[in-house]
Write a protein that holds these residues in place. Structure first.
Motif, PDB file in Angstrom:
ATOM      1  N   SER A   1      42.200 -57.794 -59.422  1.00 29.26           N
ATOM      2  CA  SER A   1      43.002 -59.019 -59.449  1.00 29.26           C
ATOM      3  C   SER A   1      43.014 -59.666 -58.069  1.00 29.26           C
ATOM      4  O   SER A   1      42.589 -59.074 -57.081  1.00 29.26           O
ATOM      5  CB  SER A   1      44.418 -58.723 -59.908  1.00 29.26           C
ATOM      6  OG  SER A   1      45.071 -57.882 -58.978  1.00 29.26           O
ATOM      7  N   GLY A   2      43.515 -60.881 -58.028  1.00 28.86           N
ATOM      8  CA  GLY A   2      43.637 -61.585 -56.756  1.00 28.86           C
ATOM      9  C   GLY A   2      42.315 -61.951 -56.123  1.00 28.86           C
ATOM     10  O   GLY A   2      42.096 -61.653 -54.939  1.00 28.86           O
ATOM     11  N   PRO A   3      41.396 -62.606 -56.852  1.00 26.69           N
ATOM     12  CA  PRO A   3      40.074 -62.911 -56.282  1.00 26.69           C
ATOM     13  C   PRO A   3      40.120 -63.814 -55.058  1.00 26.69           C
ATOM     14  O   PRO A   3      39.222 -63.772 -54.214  1.00 26.69           O
ATOM     15  CB  PRO A   3      39.336 -63.599 -57.448  1.00 26.69           C
ATOM     16  CG  PRO A   3      40.418 -64.090 -58.364  1.00 26.69           C
ATOM     17  CD  PRO A   3      41.519 -63.096 -58.245  1.00 26.69           C
ATOM     18  N   SER A   4      41.173 -64.615 -54.929  1.00 30.38           N
ATOM     19  CA  SER A   4      41.261 -65.546 -53.791  1.00 30.38           C
ATOM     20  C   SER A   4      41.954 -64.936 -52.578  1.00 30.38           C
ATOM     21  O   SER A   4      42.109 -65.598 -51.550  1.00 30.38           O
ATOM     22  CB  SER A   4      42.004 -66.815 -54.215  1.00 30.38           C
ATOM     23  OG  SER A   4      43.342 -66.507 -54.581  1.00 30.38           O
ATOM     24  N   SER A   5      42.359 -63.668 -52.675  1.00 31.49           N
ATOM     25  CA  SER A   5      43.050 -63.019 -51.554  1.00 31.49           C
ATOM     26  C   SER A   5      42.103 -62.870 -50.365  1.00 31.49           C
ATOM     27  O   SER A   5      40.952 -62.468 -50.535  1.00 31.49           O
ATOM     28  CB  SER A   5      43.562 -61.644 -51.965  1.00 31.49           C
ATOM     29  OG  SER A   5      44.453 -61.736 -53.044  1.00 31.49           O
ATOM     30  N   PRO A   6      42.572 -63.148 -49.141  1.00 31.47           N
ATOM     31  CA  PRO A   6      41.727 -62.917 -47.970  1.00 31.47           C
ATOM     32  C   PRO A   6      41.575 -61.419 -47.716  1.00 31.47           C
ATOM     33  O   PRO A   6      42.484 -60.636 -48.003  1.00 31.47           O
ATOM     34  CB  PRO A   6      42.506 -63.588 -46.838  1.00 31.47           C
ATOM     35  CG  PRO A   6      43.936 -63.555 -47.287  1.00 31.47           C
ATOM     36  CD  PRO A   6      43.895 -63.675 -48.785  1.00 31.47           C
ATOM     37  N   ILE A   7      40.410 -61.022 -47.202  1.00 31.11           N
ATOM     38  CA  ILE A   7      40.220 -59.615 -46.863  1.00 31.11           C
ATOM     39  C   ILE A   7      40.409 -59.416 -45.369  1.00 31.11           C
ATOM     40  O   ILE A   7      40.212 -60.327 -44.562  1.00 31.11           O
ATOM     41  CB  ILE A   7      38.830 -59.094 -47.295  1.00 31.11           C
ATOM     42  CG1 ILE A   7      37.721 -59.816 -46.527  1.00 31.11           C
ATOM     43  CG2 ILE A   7      38.652 -59.214 -48.796  1.00 31.11           C
ATOM     44  CD1 ILE A   7      36.390 -59.095 -46.571  1.00 31.11           C
ATOM     45  N   ASN A   8      40.803 -58.212 -45.009  1.00 29.16           N
ATOM     46  CA  ASN A   8      40.997 -57.812 -43.607  1.00 29.16           C
ATOM     47  C   ASN A   8      40.160 -56.566 -43.366  1.00 29.16           C
ATOM     48  O   ASN A   8      40.517 -55.478 -43.836  1.00 29.16           O
ATOM     49  CB  ASN A   8      42.474 -57.519 -43.337  1.00 29.16           C
ATOM     50  CG  ASN A   8      43.356 -58.737 -43.556  1.00 29.16           C
ATOM     51  OD1 ASN A   8      43.414 -59.623 -42.727  1.00 29.16           O
ATOM     52  ND2 ASN A   8      44.030 -58.790 -44.703  1.00 29.16           N
ATOM     53  N   ILE A   9      39.022 -56.717 -42.679  1.00 29.69           N
ATOM     54  CA  ILE A   9      38.160 -55.571 -42.412  1.00 29.69           C
ATOM     55  C   ILE A   9      37.688 -55.586 -40.964  1.00 29.69           C
ATOM     56  O   ILE A   9      37.792 -56.599 -40.266  1.00 29.69           O
ATOM     57  CB  ILE A   9      36.938 -55.512 -43.365  1.00 29.69           C
ATOM     58  CG1 ILE A   9      35.986 -56.677 -43.103  1.00 29.69           C
ATOM     59  CG2 ILE A   9      37.369 -55.452 -44.818  1.00 29.69           C
ATOM     60  CD1 ILE A   9      34.661 -56.504 -43.822  1.00 29.69           C
ATOM     61  N   ILE A  10      37.146 -54.441 -40.552  1.00 32.25           N
ATOM     62  CA  ILE A  10      36.578 -54.310 -39.216  1.00 32.25           C
ATOM     63  C   ILE A  10      35.395 -53.350 -39.295  1.00 32.25           C
ATOM     64  O   ILE A  10      35.429 -52.365 -40.033  1.00 32.25           O
ATOM     65  CB  ILE A  10      37.638 -53.824 -38.194  1.00 32.25           C
ATOM     66  CG1 ILE A  10      37.045 -53.806 -36.784  1.00 32.25           C
ATOM     67  CG2 ILE A  10      38.224 -52.467 -38.582  1.00 32.25           C
ATOM     68  CD1 ILE A  10      38.097 -53.598 -35.692  1.00 32.25           C
ATOM     69  N   HIS A  11      34.358 -53.671 -38.549  1.00 37.13           N
ATOM     70  CA  HIS A  11      33.153 -52.850 -38.536  1.00 37.13           C
ATOM     71  C   HIS A  11      33.317 -51.702 -37.544  1.00 37.13           C
ATOM     72  O   HIS A  11      33.948 -51.848 -36.490  1.00 37.13           O
ATOM     73  CB  HIS A  11      31.949 -53.708 -38.136  1.00 37.13           C
ATOM     74  CG  HIS A  11      30.637 -53.051 -38.360  1.00 37.13           C
ATOM     75  ND1 HIS A  11      30.110 -52.139 -37.471  1.00 37.13           N
ATOM     76  CD2 HIS A  11      29.745 -53.141 -39.371  1.00 37.13           C
ATOM     77  CE1 HIS A  11      28.941 -51.723 -37.926  1.00 37.13           C
ATOM     78  NE2 HIS A  11      28.697 -52.317 -39.084  1.00 37.13           N
TER      79      HIS A  11
END
Length: 277
Positions: A178-188
């Motif tokens: 769910s929530g396809p428009s949610s922003p993601i928070n990631i780091i490499h």
């Protein structure tokens, strides 16, 4: 001046971190849980020690492992021992051993999960309201470090970790999300290592930092491409409660004069960078 660094937890992040710090001229001591794993550390030039936290310390030579100028604690809460109390006891016992050894400087690898489901822009001054077991454990450990005047500690809160064998295309493949428009928070992982190195070089203690890439593509945009690139089934996105949580990294970049190697998660995916596992 920091010359000797102990890393407790030489796994997905800790092992390449140790190798990077060795290459920068530090003497690195590292731990693994089982004797048969120590050869890998030794072969890389790391002074290797067995350490298991049960949650009491189970080690042949904990004093030698902690004979250094800086302790980096990089042990996420375990899935099998899934209680906050267990992980808190693990780290408390490790910190007590560090005190006995006279080791004051600590870098604790935490997670932005301590903020819980908070919405909007989240920075280091935002309230920590964790809901998960691991988030609650990390919050309490952070508090223990912050409130203990003995330690000269910094806390590093990473958002979602990617790189190496952590390929995001596998995370949600074939699942209903769910929530396809949610922003993601990631780091490499490469940026994680660079940030830790910069904290050490700048002698930046007594601080708390959020660490997440500059840009935040939507969940659907990112994970759909990530799955496609691995030839996996894309997630099935459905309407539902969307998050607008964005982890801010302004303090990190200003304090450390830091520039991300991978500021744009989509660019990293599109470049399809081949990485070592």
């Amino acid at each position: 001046m920091i010359k000797r660094i102990s890393i407790v937890g030489c796994g997905w992040l800790g092992m390449p971190l140790a190798k990077s710090l060795l290459g920068q001229g530090y003497h690195v001591l590292g731990s693994k849980r089982h004797n048969e794993e120590l050869a890998e550390l030794s072969a890389a030039g790391i002074e290797a020690y067995r350490l298991e936290l049960n949650p009491q310390l189970d080690s042949d030579n904990i004093d030698a492992l902690l004979n250094s100028d800086l302790l980096i604690i990089n042990i996420p809460p375990g899935r099998k021992t899934n209680t906050a109390e267990f992980h808190i006891a693990q780290i408390s016992n490790l910190l007590a051993a560090a005190k006995r050894q006279g080791l004051k400087k600590v870098l604790f690898v935490s997670s932005t999960s301590v903020y819980g489901p908070m919405q909007g822009v989240v920075d280091e001054s935002s309230p920590r309201l964790p809901e998960t077991t691991s988030g609650k454990a990390l919050k309490q450990i952070e508090d223990e470090l912050i409130n203990d005047a003995y330690f000269d500690a910094s806390i590093l809160r990473f958002s979602g970790l990617v790189g190496g064998q952590r390929k995001p295309g596998r995370f949600l493949s074939g699942k209903t999300v769910s929530g396809p428009s949610s922003p993601i928070n990631i780091i490499h992982r490469s940026d994680c290592i660079k940030i830790i190195s910069q904290i050490i070089k700048r002698d930046c203690w007594g601080e708390t930092f959020n660490a997440s890439a500059d840009l935040h593509p939507t969940k659907q945009t990112f994970y759909q491409l990530a799955a496609e690139q691995l030839g996996l089934a894309a997630p099935n996105f459905v309407d539902g409660t969307a998050s607008n949580k964005v982890i801010a990294n302004n303090k990190l970049k200003a304090s450390l004069n830091f520039q991300f190697t991978y500021p744009d998660p989509m660019a990293w995916l599109q470049d399809n960078i081949e990485e070592a596992e």
